[in-house]
Design an enzyme around this catalytic site. Structure first.
Site, PDB file in Angstrom:
ATOM      1  N   ASN A   1       3.048  -1.772   4.914  1.00  0.00           N
ATOM      2  CA  ASN A   1       3.829  -0.770   4.173  1.00  0.00           C
ATOM      3  C   ASN A   1       4.405   0.206   5.195  1.00  0.00           C
ATOM      4  O   ASN A   1       3.682   1.033   5.732  1.00  0.00           O
ATOM      5  CB  ASN A   1       2.904  -0.047   3.179  1.00  0.00           C
ATOM      6  CG  ASN A   1       3.587   1.140   2.513  1.00  0.00           C
ATOM      7  OD1 ASN A   1       4.814   1.237   2.526  1.00  0.00           O
ATOM      8  ND2 ASN A   1       2.804   2.033   1.932  1.00  0.00           N
TER       9      ASN A   1
ATOM     10  N   LYS B   1       6.377   2.602   4.742  1.00  0.00           N
ATOM     11  CA  LYS B   1       6.656   3.938   4.180  1.00  0.00           C
ATOM     12  C   LYS B   1       8.083   4.351   4.598  1.00  0.00           C
ATOM     13  O   LYS B   1       8.951   3.501   4.707  1.00  0.00           O
ATOM     14  CB  LYS B   1       5.602   4.937   4.619  1.00  0.00           C
ATOM     15  CG  LYS B   1       4.178   4.411   4.399  1.00  0.00           C
ATOM     16  CD  LYS B   1       3.145   5.472   4.519  1.00  0.00           C
ATOM     17  CE  LYS B   1       1.768   4.816   4.525  1.00  0.00           C
ATOM     18  NZ  LYS B   1       0.699   5.734   4.174  1.00  0.00           N
TER      19      LYS B   1
ATOM     20  N   HIS C   1       1.192   3.434  -5.590  1.00  0.00           N
ATOM     21  CA  HIS C   1       0.672   3.887  -4.291  1.00  0.00           C
ATOM     22  C   HIS C   1       0.263   5.348  -4.433  1.00  0.00           C
ATOM     23  O   HIS C   1       0.926   6.128  -5.128  1.00  0.00           O
ATOM     24  CB  HIS C   1       1.749   3.713  -3.214  1.00  0.00           C
ATOM     25  CG  HIS C   1       1.210   3.941  -1.832  1.00  0.00           C
ATOM     26  ND1 HIS C   1       1.018   5.206  -1.333  1.00  0.00           N
ATOM     27  CD2 HIS C   1       0.785   3.078  -0.878  1.00  0.00           C
ATOM     28  CE1 HIS C   1       0.507   5.106  -0.106  1.00  0.00           C
ATOM     29  NE2 HIS C   1       0.360   3.817   0.189  1.00  0.00           N
TER      30      HIS C   1
ATOM     31  N   GLU D   1       0.639   7.835  -2.634  1.00  0.00           N
ATOM     32  CA  GLU D   1       1.679   8.827  -2.311  1.00  0.00           C
ATOM     33  C   GLU D   1       2.642   8.993  -3.482  1.00  0.00           C
ATOM     34  O   GLU D   1       3.141  10.091  -3.729  1.00  0.00           O
ATOM     35  CB  GLU D   1       2.399   8.428  -1.012  1.00  0.00           C
ATOM     36  CG  GLU D   1       1.514   8.670   0.203  1.00  0.00           C
ATOM     37  CD  GLU D   1       1.752   7.771   1.392  1.00  0.00           C
ATOM     38  OE1 GLU D   1       2.815   7.131   1.475  1.00  0.00           O
ATOM     39  OE2 GLU D   1       0.854   7.695   2.255  1.00  0.00           O
TER      40      GLU D   1
ATOM     41  N   GLU E   1      -7.389   1.460  -2.415  1.00  0.00           N
ATOM     42  CA  GLU E   1      -7.029   2.353  -1.326  1.00  0.00           C
ATOM     43  C   GLU E   1      -7.628   3.736  -1.579  1.00  0.00           C
ATOM     44  O   GLU E   1      -7.026   4.540  -2.301  1.00  0.00           O
ATOM     45  CB  GLU E   1      -5.512   2.491  -1.230  1.00  0.00           C
ATOM     46  CG  GLU E   1      -4.776   1.202  -0.972  1.00  0.00           C
ATOM     47  CD  GLU E   1      -3.471   1.469  -0.244  1.00  0.00           C
ATOM     48  OE1 GLU E   1      -3.350   1.022   0.894  1.00  0.00           O
ATOM     49  OE2 GLU E   1      -2.599   2.145  -0.801  1.00  0.00           O
TER      50      GLU E   1
ATOM     51  N   GLY F   1      -3.860   7.052   5.914  1.00  0.00           N
ATOM     52  CA  GLY F   1      -3.141   7.815   6.939  1.00  0.00           C
ATOM     53  C   GLY F   1      -4.003   8.868   7.621  1.00  0.00           C
ATOM     54  O   GLY F   1      -3.488   9.728   8.332  1.00  0.00           O
TER      55      GLY F   1
ATOM     56  N   SER G   1      -6.285   3.175   6.562  1.00  0.00           N
ATOM     57  CA  SER G   1      -6.538   3.183   8.005  1.00  0.00           C
ATOM     58  C   SER G   1      -7.118   1.871   8.521  1.00  0.00           C
ATOM     59  O   SER G   1      -8.024   1.870   9.357  1.00  0.00           O
ATOM     60  CB  SER G   1      -7.422   4.378   8.388  1.00  0.00           C
ATOM     61  OG  SER G   1      -6.778   5.587   8.049  1.00  0.00           O
TER      62      SER G   1
HETATM   63  C1  PEP Z   1      -0.925   2.684   2.899  1.00  0.00           C
HETATM   64  O1  PEP Z   1       0.155   3.216   3.113  1.00  0.00           O
HETATM   65  O2  PEP Z   1      -1.077   2.025   1.865  1.00  0.00           O
HETATM   66  C2  PEP Z   1      -2.002   2.845   3.882  1.00  0.00           C
HETATM   67  C3  PEP Z   1      -3.151   2.280   3.647  1.00  0.00           C
HETATM   68  O3  PEP Z   1      -1.720   3.590   4.997  1.00  0.00           O
HETATM   69  P1  PEP Z   1      -2.617   3.662   6.344  1.00  0.00           P
HETATM   70  O4  PEP Z   1      -2.928   2.240   6.743  1.00  0.00           O
HETATM   71  O5  PEP Z   1      -1.742   4.358   7.330  1.00  0.00           O
HETATM   72  O6  PEP Z   1      -3.859   4.413   6.014  1.00  0.00           O
END
Ligand code: PEP
Length: 254
Positions: free
Chosen positions: A9, A11, A95, A97, A167, A173, A212
């Site tokens: 992803n 972003k 997601h 975000e 998640e 992040g 992460s």
């Molecule tokens: C994500 O954007 O779904 C995500 C898991 O980001 P990151 O791997 O940067 O934590």
């Protein structure tokens, strides 16, 4: 056993130049990997560029969001049919975000899941708790509600037409990853929750972990019995990290 699935992803990152550079470095090594499925979700505006870059490869394309309507007066929005038109296979829905920054609630996310299926896309339903919710001990309740909204609207068979991604919001992040045990506990719970409705759907639905994921923790996470791959944000923008994560998704030879 289905292949593990790794979805990058991006972003709101990338440029035509950096996208081309990244793809030129990952395409050949990814083609050499066996039995792991890989997809990339760039910003909408780069979908056509990516579609051209991955056309000869096995990498699939995904989008980061869609509008729940088929078409119409929704300025700035993108429909599922448009994503199909550009060769998308996957689309993220819910997601964290989108949920936290744009106020998307469980009911809206469920209608987006429905719109994705209607357009022939595979929705990737993201679920997970905040740090506060984990500290309060309500992680499983939060995840249940997020799943239940889709079950209520569409039923378990249609839920099984998508991919799930656990998640934990506190791990996205932040550089802080759930331990393999913490992740496995929630993944097992999600599978059991689906199994209460349909054990076959529970068995065949892929449940990804996101938060992460890095080159040095992916193998341990993917080795958990209920973790079927990863949804990868930051590390998907780095050649070495993304390749290591995808490599970790290959079956282990004993
Ligand atoms: C994500 O954007 O779904 C995500 C898991 O980001 P990151 O791997 O940067 O934590």
């Amino acid at each position: 056993m289905a292949n593990k699935l790794v979805i990058g992803n991006w972003k709101m990152n990338g440029s035509r130049k950096s996208n081309a550079e990244l793809l030129s470095k990952i395409l050949a090594p990814l083609e050499r990997l066996e039995s792991v499925d890989v997809a990339i979700c760039p910003p909408f505006i780069y979908l056509e560029q990516l579609a051209n870059l991955v056309v000869q490869s096995s990498i699939q394309l995904g989008a980061q969001d869609l509008n729940q309507a088929e078409h119409g007066a929704f300025t700035g929005e993108i429909s599922g049919a448009m994503l199909r038109d550009f060769g998308c296979h996957y689309v993220l829905v819910g997601h964290s975000e989108r949920r936290s920054l744009y106020g998307e609630g469980n009911d809206l996310v469920a209608t987006k899941f429905q719109a994705a299926l209607r357009s022939g896309l595979t929705p990737v339903l993201c679920v997970g708790e905040t740090l506060e919710q984990r500290r309060k001990g309500v992680t499983l309740e939060v995840v249940n509600k997020q799943l239940q909204a889709v079950l209520d609207l569409l039923g378990v068979n249609q839920l099984g037409g998508g991919v799930l991604a656990y998640e934990p919001v506190w791990a996205i992040g932040t550089g802080e990853t759930a331990t393999p045990e913490q992740a496995q506990e929630v993944h097992r719970h999600i599978r059991q929750y689906i199994a209460e409705n349909n054990s076959e759907v529970a068995r065949t639905t892929r449940i990804l972990y996101g938060g992460s994921v890095k080159g040095d923790n992916a193998a341990e996470l993917f080795a958990q019995p209920d973790i079927d791959g990863g949804l990868v944000g930051g590390a998907s923008l780095d050649v070495h990290s993304f390749l290591s994560i995808c490599k970790a998704g290959q079956p282990r030879h004993t």
